[in-house]
Design a protein around this motif. Structure first.
Motif, PDB file in Angstrom:
ATOM      1  N   PHE A   1      57.123 -64.668 -20.585  1.00 42.68           N
ATOM      2  CA  PHE A   1      56.302 -65.151 -21.575  1.00 42.68           C
ATOM      3  C   PHE A   1      57.112 -65.923 -22.841  1.00 42.68           C
ATOM      4  CE2 PHE A   1      57.185 -60.979 -23.000  1.00 42.68           C
ATOM      5  CZ  PHE A   1      57.069 -61.327 -24.627  1.00 42.68           C
ATOM      6  N   GLN A   2      56.326 -66.812 -23.526  1.00 41.79           N
ATOM      7  CA  GLN A   2      56.987 -67.254 -24.745  1.00 41.79           C
ATOM      8  C   GLN A   2      55.755 -67.203 -25.911  1.00 41.79           C
ATOM      9  OE1 GLN A   2      57.814 -71.055 -23.302  1.00 41.79           O
ATOM     10  NE2 GLN A   2      56.258 -72.171 -23.986  1.00 41.79           N
ATOM     11  N   THR A   3      56.443 -67.053 -26.862  1.00 40.42           N
ATOM     12  CA  THR A   3      55.435 -66.998 -28.263  1.00 40.42           C
ATOM     13  C   THR A   3      55.033 -68.470 -28.541  1.00 40.42           C
ATOM     14  OG1 THR A   3      57.191 -67.190 -29.686  1.00 40.42           O
ATOM     15  CG2 THR A   3      56.411 -64.930 -29.140  1.00 40.42           C
ATOM     16  N   GLU A   4      53.690 -68.757 -29.024  1.00 40.68           N
ATOM     17  CA  GLU A   4      53.242 -69.531 -29.518  1.00 40.68           C
ATOM     18  C   GLU A   4      53.282 -69.774 -30.746  1.00 40.68           C
ATOM     19  OE1 GLU A   4      50.124 -72.793 -27.850  1.00 40.68           O
ATOM     20  OE2 GLU A   4      49.048 -70.940 -28.382  1.00 40.68           O
ATOM     21  N   GLY A   5      53.740 -70.644 -31.695  1.00 41.15           N
ATOM     22  CA  GLY A   5      53.820 -70.467 -33.154  1.00 41.15           C
ATOM     23  C   GLY A   5      54.516 -69.524 -33.825  1.00 41.15           C
ATOM     24  N   GLY A   6      55.345 -68.858 -32.932  1.00 38.76           N
ATOM     25  CA  GLY A   6      56.112 -67.890 -33.753  1.00 38.76           C
ATOM     26  C   GLY A   6      55.477 -66.505 -33.783  1.00 38.76           C
ATOM     27  N   GLU A   7      56.336 -65.626 -34.063  1.00 36.73           N
ATOM     28  CA  GLU A   7      55.639 -64.377 -34.308  1.00 36.73           C
ATOM     29  C   GLU A   7      55.599 -64.045 -35.870  1.00 36.73           C
ATOM     30  OE1 GLU A   7      58.204 -61.362 -32.476  1.00 36.73           O
ATOM     31  OE2 GLU A   7      57.166 -61.871 -30.333  1.00 36.73           O
ATOM     32  N   THR A   8      54.460 -64.038 -36.432  1.00 37.70           N
ATOM     33  CA  THR A   8      54.363 -63.842 -38.123  1.00 37.70           C
ATOM     34  C   THR A   8      53.635 -62.563 -38.261  1.00 37.70           C
ATOM     35  OG1 THR A   8      51.988 -64.519 -37.788  1.00 37.70           O
ATOM     36  CG2 THR A   8      53.819 -66.348 -38.058  1.00 37.70           C
ATOM     37  N   PHE A   9      54.165 -62.221 -39.382  1.00 41.74           N
ATOM     38  CA  PHE A   9      53.508 -60.977 -39.941  1.00 41.74           C
ATOM     39  C   PHE A   9      52.080 -61.296 -40.696  1.00 41.74           C
ATOM     40  CE2 PHE A   9      58.008 -59.880 -40.294  1.00 41.74           C
ATOM     41  CZ  PHE A   9      58.052 -58.730 -39.962  1.00 41.74           C
ATOM     42  N   ASN A  10      51.090 -60.046 -40.444  1.00 41.15           N
ATOM     43  CA  ASN A  10      50.117 -60.069 -41.114  1.00 41.15           C
ATOM     44  C   ASN A  10      50.522 -59.225 -42.386  1.00 41.15           C
ATOM     45  OD1 ASN A  10      48.164 -61.043 -39.235  1.00 41.15           O
ATOM     46  ND2 ASN A  10      48.475 -59.371 -37.977  1.00 41.15           N
ATOM     47  N   THR A  11      49.655 -59.753 -43.494  1.00 41.53           N
ATOM     48  CA  THR A  11      49.855 -59.020 -45.107  1.00 41.53           C
ATOM     49  C   THR A  11      48.840 -58.462 -45.310  1.00 41.53           C
ATOM     50  OG1 THR A  11      51.600 -60.687 -45.584  1.00 41.53           O
ATOM     51  CG2 THR A  11      50.825 -59.451 -47.276  1.00 41.53           C
ATOM     52  N   TYR A  12      48.908 -56.818 -45.796  1.00 46.80           N
ATOM     53  CA  TYR A  12      47.872 -56.235 -46.064  1.00 46.80           C
ATOM     54  C   TYR A  12      48.054 -55.633 -47.538  1.00 46.80           C
ATOM     55  CZ  TYR A  12      46.871 -56.062 -41.287  1.00 46.80           C
ATOM     56  OH  TYR A  12      46.801 -56.601 -39.894  1.00 46.80           O
ATOM     57  N   ILE A  13      47.094 -55.857 -48.300  1.00 46.26           N
ATOM     58  CA  ILE A  13      47.120 -55.592 -49.973  1.00 46.26           C
ATOM     59  C   ILE A  13      46.351 -54.217 -50.068  1.00 46.26           C
ATOM     60  CG2 ILE A  13      46.745 -55.888 -52.207  1.00 46.26           C
ATOM     61  CD1 ILE A  13      48.788 -57.809 -50.966  1.00 46.26           C
ATOM     62  N   LEU A  14      47.149 -53.037 -50.120  1.00 49.94           N
ATOM     63  CA  LEU A  14      46.280 -51.707 -50.286  1.00 49.94           C
ATOM     64  C   LEU A  14      45.803 -51.427 -51.738  1.00 49.94           C
ATOM     65  CD1 LEU A  14      48.797 -49.348 -48.281  1.00 49.94           C
ATOM     66  CD2 LEU A  14      47.198 -51.008 -47.398  1.00 49.94           C
ATOM     67  N   HIS A  15      44.907 -50.664 -51.900  1.00 52.32           N
ATOM     68  CA  HIS A  15      44.150 -50.489 -53.204  1.00 52.32           C
ATOM     69  C   HIS A  15      45.051 -49.739 -54.018  1.00 52.32           C
ATOM     70  CE1 HIS A  15      40.024 -51.925 -52.235  1.00 52.32           C
ATOM     71  NE2 HIS A  15      40.309 -51.392 -50.997  1.00 52.32           N
ATOM     72  N   ASP A  16      46.214 -49.304 -53.776  1.00 50.90           N
ATOM     73  CA  ASP A  16      47.145 -48.755 -54.540  1.00 50.90           C
ATOM     74  C   ASP A  16      48.388 -49.699 -55.002  1.00 50.90           C
ATOM     75  OD1 ASP A  16      48.751 -48.823 -52.548  1.00 50.90           O
ATOM     76  OD2 ASP A  16      49.356 -46.636 -52.268  1.00 50.90           O
ATOM     77  N   GLY A  17      48.038 -50.793 -54.823  1.00 51.96           N
ATOM     78  CA  GLY A  17      49.129 -51.822 -55.223  1.00 51.96           C
ATOM     79  C   GLY A  17      50.122 -52.150 -54.190  1.00 51.96           C
ATOM     80  N   THR A  18      50.403 -51.342 -53.043  1.00 50.43           N
ATOM     81  CA  THR A  18      51.292 -51.418 -52.158  1.00 50.43           C
ATOM     82  C   THR A  18      50.931 -52.723 -51.123  1.00 50.43           C
ATOM     83  OG1 THR A  18      51.677 -49.261 -51.929  1.00 50.43           O
ATOM     84  CG2 THR A  18      52.469 -50.563 -50.191  1.00 50.43           C
ATOM     85  N   LYS A  19      52.020 -53.493 -50.992  1.00 46.79           N
ATOM     86  CA  LYS A  19      51.872 -54.737 -50.023  1.00 46.79           C
ATOM     87  C   LYS A  19      52.562 -54.430 -48.672  1.00 46.79           C
ATOM     88  CE  LYS A  19      52.618 -59.230 -51.272  1.00 46.79           C
ATOM     89  NZ  LYS A  19      53.068 -60.626 -51.719  1.00 46.79           N
TER      90      LYS A  19
END
Length: 78
Positions: free
Chosen positions: A16-34
């Motif tokens: 296989f090959q990736t399409e569009g690269g492997e990107t991170f998902n970003t989550y903002i937690l309610h305690d302020g952690t990203k």
């Protein structure tokens, strides 16, 4: 042969090959952690098994990549 639900099933590793690269998902937690998170696929295996629609079933071998930007107030004092 690959183990599936207690039985050995024939399958084939598929390149296989990736399409569009492997990107991170970003989550903002309610305690302020990203949190940045992504699954990094190592291999796909197409099994000689099919779902109820007739589509082949795939196994995925992957690992997780994670980074955390934590607010100072949540860090342990050293």
């Amino acid at each position: 042969m690959y183990p599936v639900n207690g039985q050995q099933v024939p399958g084939e590793e598929i390149e296989f090959q990736t399409e569009g690269g492997e990107t991170f998902n970003t989550y903002i937690l309610h305690d302020g952690t990203k949190i940045k998170f992504k699954a990094v696929v190592l291999k796909f295996i197409r099994l000689d098994m099919f779902d109820q629609n007739g589509d082949p079933i795939y196994l995925v071998q992957a690992t997780n990549a994670l980074s955390a930007d934590v607010p100072e107030g949540l860090k342990r004092k050293q």
